[in-house]
Enzyme design. Structure first.
Site, PDB file in Angstrom:
ATOM      1  N   GLY A  54       0.862  -1.176   0.000  1.00  0.00           N
ATOM      2  CA  GLY A  54       0.000   0.000   0.000  1.00  0.00           C
ATOM      3  C   GLY A  54       0.903   1.232   0.000  1.00  0.00           C
ATOM      4  NE  ARG A  90       5.421  -3.428  -4.446  1.00  0.00           N
ATOM      5  CZ  ARG A  90       4.098  -3.540  -4.251  1.00  0.00           C
ATOM      6  NH1 ARG A  90       3.592  -3.328  -3.046  1.00  0.00           N
ATOM      7  NH2 ARG A  90       3.285  -3.840  -5.238  1.00  0.00           N
ATOM      8  CG  ASP A 244      -0.083   2.058  -5.782  1.00  0.00           C
ATOM      9  OD1 ASP A 244      -1.216   1.621  -6.051  1.00  0.00           O
ATOM     10  OD2 ASP A 244       0.640   1.616  -4.873  1.00  0.00           O
ATOM     11  CG  ASN A 254      -5.415   1.776  -7.164  1.00  0.00           C
ATOM     12  OD1 ASN A 254      -4.648   1.862  -6.208  1.00  0.00           O
ATOM     13  ND2 ASN A 254      -6.562   1.123  -7.070  1.00  0.00           N
TER      14      ASN A 254
END
Ligand code: MRU
Length: 363
Positions: A54, A90, A244, A254
């Site tokens: 998240g 990430r 995101d 997202n």
């Protein structure tokens, strides 16, 4: 939010002050377990392997990770290495870069001896700010749900569809997409949430469902392909998703599958909102489709599924023929034209450069 009656965040400094503790989200919903991060490598692994995930929580974990790194070595070279290590974990959520830039700018001018303590204080402040941002999103989003409820028969529920997990587990607390939902539920508005399971990692089925169940919010888990059908039947009043990375022009990146929900929503006249805390806005980008890096994750997440067996053990099973290749793009971009509005901590913005600038003139 409460877990077994105890107020719980997703990340917190350990009681002995020597580490950071997290909820290990890879164990949910079958077990509630925590993990201890004591080094930079622990923090990088937790983000990469999605013990935490998240966008806002990735950012918060990275900030704590810099504290752990600086505790071991507070030199400029070590700071650079730590930022590079964490940034590589990430690629899509911009909160990661935002948190690293913020901590780096704060500690760089300081003497080495002062850096770790300063990073620790800032990591704690970033966590508290995250909760405050989510409260702002709750306040901005609540009137949208109230307005829909006001048009219904007394007791008739407001049906929200959400994708992936943009709940409290994806943030430090409260969540982004779920912030208005929890607030409306607590205020007595009858809310029901359609929870997309969200293949391949099933953050909806495993995490959002667990959260909503835990808080007593009525919900139903659906397969990812059911949303369009439910919209055609008039069973979805609005969609609220997380993000995101949202561009300065309002394109929303997202979890993979979000775009298809936005298309179905547009075809059916269903409202489609993204909950966007300002650290998720990338002010340097104007074209989400071309400019946002999309994480490609392991094929095994597509070819295998993890779940609980009747004897209680958790195991992975194969879904596909051995030898079938699989692709696993983890995010997609919903163009601004398909987005009804961006629910930010400062209010609901039109999904456009002008709409965002009206709320954030000085960034
Ligand atoms: O791959 P994940 O689980 O990190 O993806 C999470 C999402 O896509 C969320 O919707 C997004 O990060 C927003 S969280 C408030």
């Amino acid at each position: 939010m409460n877990v077994s009656g105890r107020p719980t965040r997703t990340i917190w400094p350990s009681a002995d002050g020597t580490a950071v503790e997290i909820i290990d989200q890879t164990r949910l919903p079958h077990a509630f377990a925590t993990a201890r991060l004591a080094t930079l490598d622990d923090a990088a692994h937790a983000i990469r392997a999605m013990l935490v995930r998240g966008a806002p929580l990735i950012g918060a974990t990275a900030a704590w990770g810099l504290w752990l790194a600086l505790r071991a070595d507070a030199s400029d070279a070590a700071l650079d290495r730590a930022c590079a290590t964490l940034l590589a974990t990430r690629p899509t959520a911009v909160n990661l870069r935002w948190a690293l830039d913020r901590v780096r700018a704060h500690v760089s001018p300081l003497a080495s001896a002062a850096r770790a303590a300063a990073a620790r204080r800032l990591a704690g402040a970033i966590c508290d700010e995250d909760v405050a941002l989510n409260r702002g999103i709750a306040a901005a989003g609540l009137p949208l749900l109230r307005a829909i409820a006001a048009k219904k028969q007394p007791g008739e529920r407001v049906n929200v569809l959400t994708h992936c997990n943009a709940g409290w587990l994806a943030t430090v607390d409260l969540g982004t997409a779920t912030a208005p939902i929890y607030t409306a539920h607590d205020a007595g508005i009858p809310i029901h949430v359609w929870v997309d399971e969200t293949r391949p990692r099933n953050q909806g089925a495993s995490l959002t469902a667990w959260e909503l169940l835990n808080h007593g919010v009525p919900h139903t888990v659906i397969v990812d392909n059911a949303g369009g059908h439910l919209m055609q039947r008039g069973l979805v009043d609005l969609v609220i998703v997380g993000t995101d990375r949202t561009t300065a022009t309002g394109d929303v990146c997202n979890k993979i599958g979000t775009y298809l929900k936005a298309l179905a929503a547009r075809d059916n006249g269903v409202l489609f909102y993204a909950a966007v805390p300002s650290p998720s806005i990338d002010w340097t980008l104007r074209d989400g489709l071309r400019e946002i890096p999309i994480e490609e994750r392991a094929a095994r997440e597509v070819t295998h599924l993890t779940g609980r067996l009747p004897d209680g053990t958790v195991a992975a099973v194969a879904l596909t023929p051995e030898g079938s290749p699989a692709a696993n793009p983890a995010f997609d971009v919903t163009p601004a034209r398909l987005v009804t509005g961006l629910i930010t901590e400062r209010g609901v913005a039109e999904a456009s450069a002008a709409g965002l600038r009206r709320l954030f003139p000085l960034v």
